[in-house]
Design a protein around this motif. Structure first.
Motif, PDB file in Angstrom:
ATOM      1  N   VAL A 157      43.045  26.440  59.959  1.00 23.87           N
ATOM      2  CA  VAL A 157      43.038  25.071  59.955  1.00 23.87           C
ATOM      3  C   VAL A 157      41.949  24.312  59.301  1.00 23.87           C
ATOM      4  O   VAL A 157      41.991  23.797  58.249  1.00 23.87           O
ATOM      5  N   TRP A 158      40.061  24.594  59.390  1.00 24.48           N
ATOM      6  CA  TRP A 158      39.664  24.735  59.329  1.00 24.48           C
ATOM      7  C   TRP A 158      38.820  26.242  57.734  1.00 24.48           C
ATOM      8  O   TRP A 158      38.304  25.592  57.000  1.00 24.48           O
ATOM      9  N   GLY A 159      39.415  26.921  58.275  1.00 26.41           N
ATOM     10  CA  GLY A 159      38.902  27.937  56.749  1.00 26.41           C
ATOM     11  C   GLY A 159      37.806  28.730  57.841  1.00 26.41           C
ATOM     12  O   GLY A 159      36.994  28.280  58.153  1.00 26.41           O
ATOM     13  N   ILE A 160      37.869  30.298  57.364  1.00 23.29           N
ATOM     14  CA  ILE A 160      36.658  30.630  57.756  1.00 23.29           C
ATOM     15  C   ILE A 160      35.389  30.789  57.255  1.00 23.29           C
ATOM     16  O   ILE A 160      34.529  31.269  58.472  1.00 23.29           O
ATOM     17  N   ARG A 161      34.713  29.767  56.237  1.00 29.33           N
ATOM     18  CA  ARG A 161      33.731  29.261  56.441  1.00 29.33           C
ATOM     19  C   ARG A 161      33.456  27.970  57.019  1.00 29.33           C
ATOM     20  O   ARG A 161      32.776  27.204  56.751  1.00 29.33           O
ATOM     21  N   GLY A 162      34.179  27.081  58.125  1.00 31.92           N
ATOM     22  CA  GLY A 162      34.287  26.117  57.856  1.00 31.92           C
ATOM     23  C   GLY A 162      32.855  26.324  58.866  1.00 31.92           C
ATOM     24  O   GLY A 162      32.988  26.653  59.956  1.00 31.92           O
ATOM     25  N   ASP A 163      32.421  24.613  58.510  1.00 32.27           N
ATOM     26  CA  ASP A 163      30.936  24.603  59.513  1.00 32.27           C
ATOM     27  C   ASP A 163      31.148  24.067  60.660  1.00 32.27           C
ATOM     28  O   ASP A 163      30.761  22.378  61.101  1.00 32.27           O
ATOM     29  N   VAL A 164      31.995  24.711  61.482  1.00 31.79           N
ATOM     30  CA  VAL A 164      32.908  24.152  62.925  1.00 31.79           C
ATOM     31  C   VAL A 164      32.170  24.460  64.216  1.00 31.79           C
ATOM     32  O   VAL A 164      32.452  25.554  63.786  1.00 31.79           O
ATOM     33  N   THR A 165      32.157  23.776  65.281  1.00 29.00           N
ATOM     34  CA  THR A 165      32.620  25.076  66.516  1.00 29.00           C
ATOM     35  C   THR A 165      33.857  24.754  67.049  1.00 29.00           C
ATOM     36  O   THR A 165      34.774  23.561  66.822  1.00 29.00           O
ATOM     37  N   THR A 166      34.077  25.267  68.304  1.00 32.61           N
ATOM     38  CA  THR A 166      34.865  25.265  68.999  1.00 32.61           C
ATOM     39  C   THR A 166      35.430  24.020  69.935  1.00 32.61           C
ATOM     40  O   THR A 166      37.162  23.948  69.875  1.00 32.61           O
ATOM     41  N   ARG A 167      33.849  23.560  70.037  1.00 34.57           N
ATOM     42  CA  ARG A 167      34.743  22.443  70.694  1.00 34.57           C
ATOM     43  C   ARG A 167      35.175  20.819  69.804  1.00 34.57           C
ATOM     44  O   ARG A 167      35.945  20.040  70.254  1.00 34.57           O
ATOM     45  N   THR A 168      34.916  21.062  68.118  1.00 34.59           N
ATOM     46  CA  THR A 168      35.485  20.713  66.984  1.00 34.59           C
ATOM     47  C   THR A 168      37.060  20.628  67.884  1.00 34.59           C
ATOM     48  O   THR A 168      37.948  20.080  67.051  1.00 34.59           O
ATOM     49  N   VAL A 169      37.084  22.218  67.502  1.00 33.01           N
ATOM     50  CA  VAL A 169      38.730  22.269  68.012  1.00 33.01           C
ATOM     51  C   VAL A 169      39.557  21.996  69.461  1.00 33.01           C
ATOM     52  O   VAL A 169      40.379  20.806  68.980  1.00 33.01           O
ATOM     53  N   ASP A 170      39.357  22.007  70.108  1.00 31.08           N
ATOM     54  CA  ASP A 170      39.692  21.109  71.668  1.00 31.08           C
ATOM     55  C   ASP A 170      39.189  19.756  71.525  1.00 31.08           C
ATOM     56  O   ASP A 170      40.219  19.216  72.001  1.00 31.08           O
ATOM     57  N   THR A 171      38.456  19.560  70.671  1.00 28.93           N
ATOM     58  CA  THR A 171      38.555  17.937  70.365  1.00 28.93           C
ATOM     59  C   THR A 171      39.992  17.027  69.935  1.00 28.93           C
ATOM     60  O   THR A 171      40.708  16.253  70.177  1.00 28.93           O
ATOM     61  N   HIS A 172      39.983  18.197  68.573  1.00 24.45           N
ATOM     62  CA  HIS A 172      40.987  17.473  67.548  1.00 24.45           C
ATOM     63  C   HIS A 172      43.242  17.713  68.640  1.00 24.45           C
ATOM     64  O   HIS A 172      43.501  17.562  68.276  1.00 24.45           O
TER      65      HIS A 172
END
Length: 230
Positions: free
Chosen positions: A180-195
């Motif tokens: 969903v974010w792409g392999i270079r997405g600068d996000v953390t797994t917490r962002t996944v949990d939030t979404h």
């Protein structure tokens, strides 16, 4: 993601599986077309890695057969010791989506698999699909609940589309980041949990409409049918 490896050489099968395990995928390997065909009767795969030279039926001959069975919705990566331009053309014309020559380089193999997965995700859903009271419109990138549109961000729509197209499948947080974010997405797994939490709330995926977006402890998330208590 469930990857099928069709390779008659046991050492190569082990090597491919070892290269792909860091992606968090489920790996099933097969030594012959006959073995894979038996598995296809009861299993679903998200990507195929097929060797050119196989006993009895070559990978090049098998790919058109696989396309007739499954269509063009599942990506196919062909691997071979051959590397001429004619070989690449033959593989692509047979129905492969990509081609890698041996000897394989682990980082390149993983990058090709991830690129194919992203391409598949973008192309997989261009039409309207339904799942119980939910309707996903790929062209308008919208989700309706009981015919009422639900306001979703682009990321939330991508997550909803992925879960609804693969209901029952478990996705790790790492897989969701890649898909969903792409392999270079600068996000953390917490962002996944939030979404995911926000998506569950907006689409009421808590079982009241028959479907629950469930957190699987230490593994990830899965959209599953909520069975009524007997």
């Amino acid at each position: 993601m469930h990857i099928a490896i069709l390779e008659d050489d046991a050492d190569q099968r082990d090597f491919l599986a070892a290269c792909l395990r860091p992606l968090g995928s489920v790996i099933s390997d097969f030594a012959s077309v006959a073995e894979l065909q038996r598995a296809l009767k009861g299993e679903r795969f998200d990507l195929f890695i097929i060797d050119w030279r196989l006993p009895e039926v070559s990978g090049l001959a098998f790919i058109p057969q696989l396309r007739r069975q499954l269509g063009w919705e599942v990506p196919v990566l062909m691997i071979t010791a051959a590397r001429s331009e004619q070989d690449v053309v033959a593989a692509l014309e047979a129905g492969a989506d990509d081609f890698l020559p041996k000897p394989l380089r682990p980082d390149e193999l993983r990058a090709r698999v991830q690129a194919l997965t992203r391409r598949f995700l973008r192309q997989a859903v261009a039409s309207i699909r339904t799942l119980g009271p939910y309707r996903v419109d790929g062209e308008r990138r919208s989700v309706l609940l009981e015919e009422q549109p639900v306001a979703l961000t682009d990321r939330e729509y991508a997550l909803a589309s992925l879960f609804m197209d693969h209901a029952g499948e478990l996705f790790s947080r790492g897989q969701l980041l890649e898909l969903v974010w792409g392999i270079r997405g600068d996000v953390t797994t917490r962002t996944v949990d939030t979404h995911v939490s926000r998506l569950r709330r907006k689409l009421e995926l808590d079982g009241r409409h028959g479907w629950r977006l469930r957190s699987v402890y230490q593994h990830g998330y899965r959209l599953e049918l909520q069975h009524e208590a007997s």
